[in-house]
Every structure is written in structure tokens, then in C-alpha cells.
Design a protein around this motif. Structure first.
Motif, short mmCIF file in Angstrom:
data_model
loop_
_atom_site.label_atom_id
_atom_site.label_comp_id
_atom_site.label_asym_id
_atom_site.label_seq_id
_atom_site.Cartn_x
_atom_site.Cartn_y
_atom_site.Cartn_z
N ALA A 186 0.83 -1.20 0.00
CA ALA A 186 0.00 0.00 0.00
C ALA A 186 0.87 1.26 0.00
O ALA A 186 0.57 2.23 -0.70
N PHE A 187 1.93 1.25 0.74
CA PHE A 187 2.85 2.39 0.79
C PHE A 187 3.43 2.67 -0.59
O PHE A 187 3.44 3.82 -1.05
N GLY A 214 3.53 8.49 -4.69
CA GLY A 214 3.38 9.58 -5.66
C GLY A 214 2.06 10.31 -5.51
O GLY A 214 2.01 11.55 -5.57
N VAL A 215 0.99 9.56 -5.29
CA VAL A 215 -0.33 10.17 -5.10
C VAL A 215 -0.32 11.05 -3.86
O VAL A 215 -0.87 12.16 -3.85
N SER A 216 0.32 10.58 -2.82
CA SER A 216 0.38 11.34 -1.57
C SER A 216 1.17 12.63 -1.74
O SER A 216 0.75 13.69 -1.26
N ARG A 232 12.82 14.90 0.21
CA ARG A 232 12.55 15.03 1.65
C ARG A 232 11.22 14.37 2.01
O ARG A 232 11.09 13.72 3.05
N PHE A 233 10.23 14.54 1.13
CA PHE A 233 8.92 13.92 1.33
C PHE A 233 9.08 12.40 1.43
O PHE A 233 8.49 11.75 2.30
N ALA A 234 9.88 11.83 0.53
CA ALA A 234 10.09 10.38 0.53
C ALA A 234 10.76 9.92 1.82
O ALA A 234 10.42 8.87 2.36
#
Length: 93
Positions: free
Chosen positions: A11-12, A17-19, A40-42
Motif C-alpha cells: 500500500a505504501f 506519488g499520489v500522496s 525530503r517527502f520520501a
């Protein structure tokens, strides 16, 4: 059904990318959506996943508890952690 550990991991991977798109367009629309912000988001997302997985493993495997307990703990901690990290570090201005 599928083992909760692997279900969370799959699920992750599907949601990363959508998140990022949603966070930079809806939650923090005034923040930059560039490759540095995505990196940084990743890191934040993987940290959240790690926290999530640790909670699932600790509750279900180590303690023998129900997944529902793990889920309750995840809901109580992981979103707050990721929000703070996104706001003040990953998607900072």
C-alpha cells in the motif's frame, strides 16, 4: 488474507506519488513541489512507514496482540509525526 506487514508495504509503494501530489496541491499548496521537496517527502514517508511497520510488528508478532490494536496505535501517532515533519522540514518554504 495477506500478512499485515506485506499489505502495509504494498500500500505504501502504491500511495507515495499520489500522496506527494495531494500534499503539495491540497494540504500545503503554498509550498514548493520540486525534486528536493520530493526527496525530503520520501524520507518522511519512509520514516512513517518504518514507524508504522514497527508498531504492527511489535503488537502482532512480538506481543501477539490483535492488528486492530496496532491500527489504533498507528492512527494515534503516525499522522501527527508525518504532518509535523512535512510542515516543518520536507515541504518547508
Amino acid at each position: 488474507g495477506m500478512d499485515p506487514f506485506w499489505a502495509n508495504l504494498i500500500a505504501f509503494a502504491c500511495a507515495l506519488g499520489v500522496s506527494f501530489y495531494g500534499q503539495t496541491r491540497l494540504t500545503f499548496p503554498d509550498r514548493a513541489a520540486n525534486s528536493a521537496a520530493f526527496a525530503r517527502f520520501a524520507v518522511v514517508a519512509v520514516s512513517g512507514l518504518g514507524l508504522n511497520q514497527c508498531i504492527v510488528w511489535t503488537v502482532t508478532t512480538l506481543a501477539g496482540g490483535p492488528y486492530e490494536l496496532a491500527l489504533a496505535l498507528i492512527i494515534a501517532t503516525v499522522p501527527a509525526f508525518t504532518f509535523v515533519m512535512l510542515k516543518f522540514w520536507a515541504l518547508r518554504n
